[in-house]
Scaffold this motif. Structure first.
Motif, mmCIF file in Angstrom:
data_model
loop_
_atom_site.group_PDB
_atom_site.id
_atom_site.type_symbol
_atom_site.label_atom_id
_atom_site.label_comp_id
_atom_site.label_asym_id
_atom_site.label_seq_id
_atom_site.Cartn_x
_atom_site.Cartn_y
_atom_site.Cartn_z
ATOM 1 N N ASP A 191 -5.391 14.941 5.753
ATOM 2 C CA ASP A 191 -6.147 14.283 5.059
ATOM 3 C C ASP A 191 -5.751 12.826 4.801
ATOM 4 N N ARG A 192 -4.333 12.896 4.677
ATOM 5 C CA ARG A 192 -3.739 11.533 4.486
ATOM 6 C C ARG A 192 -4.128 10.493 5.846
ATOM 7 N N VAL A 193 -3.861 11.226 7.270
ATOM 8 C CA VAL A 193 -4.156 10.456 7.967
ATOM 9 C C VAL A 193 -5.512 9.973 8.161
ATOM 10 N N HIS A 194 -6.511 10.882 7.874
ATOM 11 C CA HIS A 194 -7.994 10.483 8.105
ATOM 12 C C HIS A 194 -8.380 9.310 7.041
ATOM 13 N N GLY A 195 -7.800 9.380 5.782
ATOM 14 C CA GLY A 195 -7.911 8.401 4.861
ATOM 15 C C GLY A 195 -7.677 7.051 5.410
ATOM 16 N N LEU A 196 -6.260 7.080 5.807
ATOM 17 C CA LEU A 196 -5.759 5.775 6.255
ATOM 18 C C LEU A 196 -6.434 5.131 7.668
ATOM 19 N N GLU A 197 -6.710 6.131 8.425
ATOM 20 C CA GLU A 197 -7.566 5.719 9.583
ATOM 21 C C GLU A 197 -9.102 5.173 9.365
ATOM 22 N N LEU A 198 -9.666 5.469 8.343
ATOM 23 C CA LEU A 198 -10.843 5.000 7.890
ATOM 24 C C LEU A 198 -10.775 3.611 7.080
ATOM 25 N N GLY A 199 -9.499 3.207 6.717
ATOM 26 C CA GLY A 199 -9.065 2.100 6.138
ATOM 27 C C GLY A 199 -8.462 1.925 4.825
ATOM 28 N N ALA A 200 -8.099 3.151 4.427
ATOM 29 C CA ALA A 200 -7.548 3.194 2.977
ATOM 30 C C ALA A 200 -5.980 2.339 3.192
ATOM 31 N N ASP A 201 -5.732 1.790 2.204
ATOM 32 C CA ASP A 201 -4.270 1.070 2.430
ATOM 33 C C ASP A 201 -2.891 1.853 1.886
ATOM 34 N N ASP A 202 -3.289 2.983 1.117
ATOM 35 C CA ASP A 202 -2.270 3.612 0.267
ATOM 36 C C ASP A 202 -2.847 5.004 0.092
ATOM 37 N N TYR A 203 -1.807 6.024 -0.468
ATOM 38 C CA TYR A 203 -2.080 7.331 -0.628
ATOM 39 C C TYR A 203 -1.452 7.915 -1.543
ATOM 40 N N LEU A 204 -1.787 8.519 -2.772
ATOM 41 C CA LEU A 204 -0.892 9.251 -3.770
ATOM 42 C C LEU A 204 -1.245 10.540 -4.075
ATOM 43 N N VAL A 205 -0.751 11.715 -4.049
ATOM 44 C CA VAL A 205 -0.950 12.842 -4.277
ATOM 45 C C VAL A 205 -0.710 13.240 -5.587
ATOM 46 N N LYS A 206 -1.605 13.792 -6.201
ATOM 47 C CA LYS A 206 -1.645 14.265 -7.574
ATOM 48 C C LYS A 206 -0.686 15.714 -7.512
ATOM 49 N N PRO A 207 -0.079 15.755 -8.705
ATOM 50 C CA PRO A 207 0.198 14.793 -9.789
ATOM 51 C C PRO A 207 1.357 13.759 -9.501
ATOM 52 N N PHE A 208 1.189 12.649 -10.183
ATOM 53 C CA PHE A 208 2.028 11.565 -9.809
ATOM 54 C C PHE A 208 2.505 10.772 -11.037
ATOM 55 N N ALA A 209 3.552 10.308 -10.981
ATOM 56 C CA ALA A 209 4.050 9.544 -12.003
ATOM 57 C C ALA A 209 3.330 8.249 -12.245
ATOM 58 N N THR A 210 2.992 7.891 -13.598
ATOM 59 C CA THR A 210 2.436 6.557 -13.786
ATOM 60 C C THR A 210 3.289 5.462 -13.068
ATOM 61 N N PRO A 211 4.436 5.463 -13.501
ATOM 62 C CA PRO A 211 5.186 4.130 -12.800
ATOM 63 C C PRO A 211 5.109 3.913 -11.559
ATOM 64 N N GLU A 212 4.889 5.054 -10.689
ATOM 65 C CA GLU A 212 4.904 4.800 -9.310
ATOM 66 C C GLU A 212 3.270 4.431 -9.097
ATOM 67 N N LEU A 213 2.259 4.795 -9.720
ATOM 68 C CA LEU A 213 0.889 4.352 -9.633
ATOM 69 C C LEU A 213 0.825 3.033 -9.951
ATOM 70 N N VAL A 214 1.643 2.272 -10.989
ATOM 71 C CA VAL A 214 1.341 0.983 -11.131
ATOM 72 C C VAL A 214 2.164 0.350 -10.091
ATOM 73 N N ALA A 215 3.282 0.543 -9.728
ATOM 74 C CA ALA A 215 4.096 0.028 -8.597
ATOM 75 C C ALA A 215 3.250 -0.179 -7.370
ATOM 76 N N ARG A 216 2.546 0.847 -6.671
ATOM 77 C CA ARG A 216 1.633 0.818 -5.606
ATOM 78 C C ARG A 216 0.599 0.073 -5.937
ATOM 79 N N ILE A 217 0.000 0.198 -7.175
ATOM 80 C CA ILE A 217 -1.167 -0.978 -7.376
ATOM 81 C C ILE A 217 -0.612 -2.515 -7.064
ATOM 82 N N LYS A 218 0.442 -2.535 -7.809
ATOM 83 C CA LYS A 218 0.717 -4.058 -7.694
ATOM 84 C C LYS A 218 1.022 -4.542 -6.333
ATOM 85 N N ALA A 219 1.800 -3.490 -5.437
ATOM 86 C CA ALA A 219 2.219 -3.800 -4.270
ATOM 87 C C ALA A 219 1.063 -4.304 -3.292
ATOM 88 N N LEU A 220 -0.167 -3.306 -3.730
ATOM 89 C CA LEU A 220 -1.282 -3.646 -2.794
ATOM 90 C C LEU A 220 -2.078 -4.984 -3.135
#
Length: 221
Positions: free
Chosen positions: A86-115
């Protein structure tokens, strides 16, 4: 930073939205793929946080249609599916990053800012009255004269310049200037602001303390 959140679980969407708003982001929330594509036509979005398992048009198809229009909007996929395929499929379609639930809010914020940082146009100069920041050369000038700033003083001042005439909290400053995983105290922010004030006295700008809320950079009256 304007985030489009596409999540069909209203409880999860509400929790994510509140956390991102607490970090100074503007959030639009939709719950299916059709509404996501419509929202992208209506608003200037900085990044899309997209759950794969949404009803109707799923997240994969949203990404495929987005990229078929040659749109370069950063896309962060959210999913409960922890499979490499699933990760590979999403990235090949053109997604830039991938986060699996459940996740920590600080990591989500950091990934958004990096993108958003990676997709931002080349740095330019910021100017307010006699204060100029050359974001490429990382130089600050007051009335044409270079002033010396530490790395963190520069980061704080740059963020305040990007938020001119807006009140920002100490925590928003910390979240904006530090990579995920690092830490500074609220008191340290006060020290950096105090040092910056002493260095920009002649620039015709002021960093106001808004008691109970934070700071605001504006032209001196």
């Amino acid at each position: 930073m304007h985030v489009l959140l596409v999540e069909d679980d209203t409880v999860i969407a509400d929790g994510i939205s509140k956390n991102l708003k607490a970090h100074g982001m503007v959030i639009d929330v939709v719950h299916n793929g059709h509404d996501a594509l419509a929202a992208l036509q209506r608003s200037e979005i900085s990044v899309m946080v997209l759950d794969i398992g949404i009803p109707g048009i799923d997240g994969f198809e949203v990404v495929r249609r987005l990229r078929s229009q040659n749109a370069n909007l950063p896309v962060l996929l959210l999913t409960a599916r922890d499979s490499i395929q699933d990760r590979v499929h999403g990235l090949e379609l053109g997604a830039d990053d991938y986060l699996v639930k459940p996740f920590a809010t600080p990591e989500l914020v950091a990934r958004i800012k990096a993108l958003v940082r990676r997709s931002a146009p080349e740095a330019t100069a910021l100017q307010l009255a006699g204060l100029t920041l050359d974001q490429t050369a990382k130089r600050a000038r007051v009335n044409g004269q270079t002033i010396e700033l530490s790395v963190r003083e520069w980061a704080v001042l740059e963020y305040l310049m990007q938020q001119v005439a807006r009140v920002v909290s100490k925590q928003q400053i910390i979240d904006a200037i530090l990579p995920w995983g690092e830490d500074i105290t609220l008191n340290a922010v006060e020290v950096y602001v105090s040092r910056i004030r002493s260095k920009i006295l002649d620039a015709g700008v002021t960093i106001r303390t808004i008691r109970g809320f934070g700071y605001m950079l504006e032209k001196a009256s």
